[in-house]
Design an enzyme around this catalytic site. Structure first.
Site, PDB file in Angstrom:
ATOM      1  N   TYR A  38       0.832  -1.315  -0.050  1.00  0.00           N
ATOM      2  CA  TYR A  38      -0.016  -0.299   0.111  1.00  0.00           C
ATOM      3  C   TYR A  38       1.026   1.046   0.323  1.00  0.00           C
ATOM      4  CZ  TYR A  38      -4.617  -1.871  -0.047  1.00  0.00           C
ATOM      5  OH  TYR A  38      -5.695  -2.690   0.304  1.00  0.00           O
TER       6      TYR A  38
ATOM      7  N   GLU B  49      -9.216  -6.883   4.412  1.00  0.00           N
ATOM      8  CA  GLU B  49      -8.643  -7.414   4.496  1.00  0.00           C
ATOM      9  C   GLU B  49      -7.748  -8.759   4.634  1.00  0.00           C
ATOM     10  OE1 GLU B  49      -5.461  -5.768   1.415  1.00  0.00           O
ATOM     11  OE2 GLU B  49      -7.489  -4.792   0.554  1.00  0.00           O
TER      12      GLU B  49
END
Length: 404
Positions: A95, A137
């Protein structure tokens, strides 16, 4: 939490992103993949080549900016992205890489228009979005790995059988190489398949709907050969699976994920509407729902003709065995030997108005899967006839996550 000032700044940039979004995302992908070529093993390189992934992410960024005041409106979309990310083995440490290059792309493309306030607001907004997705997630990974037969990331599976279903679709039955059980799934979910593509020198990952009801021992996927024989448009992974993967070969598989699935505990009527290879999750739903007697099911399917109509014999046999199951088949390009009333029911594209009495059932739930234009058409037809949005679900495969 984002401050109101940050939300206002991000929302104010939405028109700019609508104008320059595609250029920003092209710049983003080009520089990120040059700096981190290992990420090419995650991204769909065919979609990259066609510009489809760039367009999809540009729409996603715009949608986030435009709806930042109402994050609940994006909840279903974010859940879908989180499921796809876990299935692709996207990891938290990736990310910051995406954030760094996305912000740099915004700055480079907008130039002086990207003020310090705008860049600061977008950095905070991206960080907030990343935290939301990473939290989703993490929860998905923990829940799946904790269930009987569950696992994290990748697991080796053996191809136990392969069966042609039409001229363009082949089914593969996959069993764990370690001989263990497999985690059950919700009918409509998918798995990811990771294979090495020699012509690219890369791993490529594709997600395929499971096309059989859960059984605890194996998974079945039904794969369409994308793009035919034209090497410019042929799918890297679907072509490899069709041409090279044999019974006894091993491939890496993710656990099942996805937020498009049928409620197997409901008793309301079910209407399944599919186009082309979109019938694969519907077959899984159908086979599972019919295990519970008494629930009415209508299956509406559109195909070009009998040559590409997969699993038609299975559907005919299922109709014979279950009086509460009906099918309506549309062929938009029937072959000379295709017989109306036997091979198909109606010529042309799927048209709900022709079968309204059969599909407009009190309290019914509707599931749609197929090409995006097909799904838009069927969705709008149902809503136009008074079906409430909450009773219509659909699945988009590929990069078009924010279809408009």
């Amino acid at each position: 939490m984002l401050t109101q000032k940050t939300k206002d700044t991000v929302k104010a940039t939405a028109p700019v992103l609508a104008e320059h979004g595609y250029d920003i995302i092209k710049h983003f992908y080009r520089h990120m993949l040059a700096a981190h070529p290992e990420l090419k093993n995650i991204f769909n390189m065919r979609h990259q080549e066609r510009g489809e992934q760039q367009q999809a992410l540009a729409r996603a960024v715009y949608a986030y900016a435009a709806n930042i005041e109402d994050p609940e409106s994006l909840e279903a979309v974010l859940k879908g992205i989180a499921n796809k990310h876990v299935s692709l083995d996207v990891r938290p440490e990736q990310y910051p890489i995406v954030g760094e290059h996305l912000l740099a792309a915004i700055k480079d493309v907008l130039g002086e228009a990207a003020s310090d306030d705008i860049m600061s607001a977008w950095a905070q907004a991206y960080g907030n979005l990343a935290d939301i997705l990473m939290g989703m997630e993490s929860g998905l990974r923990e829940a799946t790995s904790a269930r009987p037969g569950g696992w994290l990331r990748w697991r080796e599976f053996v191809v136990r059988s392969r069966q042609p279903e039409s001229d363009v679709i082949t089914s593969f039955v996959l069993e764990p190489a370690d001989g263990g059980e497999v985690v059950n799934f919700e009918p409509g979910q998918y798995i990811s398949v990771a294979v090495h593509v020699p012509r690219l020198g890369l791993q490529q990952i594709r997600q395929y709907s499971l096309s059989e009801a859960p059984n605890g021992r194996s998974y079945r996927i039904s794969v369409k050969r994308e793009g035919g024989a034209d090497p410019v448009h042929a799918g890297y992974v679907s072509t490899l699976l069709h041409d090279q993967i044999k019974v006894g070969d091993t491939i890496r598989v993710s656990a099942p994920y996805g937020n498009f699935y049928i409620d197997v505990n409901a008793t309301t009527p079910v209407v399944l509407i599919s186009g082309g290879v979109g019938l694969t999750p519907m077959i899984s739903m159908l086979n599972r729902v019919l295990q519970s007697p008494g629930r009415d099911v209508v299956f509406v399917h559109g195909a070009r003709n009998s040559a590409v109509h997969a699993m038609k014999d299975h559907l005919r046999e299922t109709v014979r065995q279950h009086p509460n199951f009906k099918t309506f088949i549309f062929y938009n390009e029937p072959l000379p030997n295709d017989r109306q009333g036997s091979d198909y029911d109606y010529p042309g594209m799927v048209d709900i108005s022709l079968i309204a009495d059969a599909v407009m059932l009190p309290g019914a739930d509707y599931y749609i899967c197929g090409p995006v234009p097909f799904m838009r058409m069927q969705h709008d037809a149902l809503i136009g006839r008074g079906i409430k949005e909450a009773h219509v679900q659909y699945e988009v495969f590929g990069p078009d996550l924010f279809a408009e």
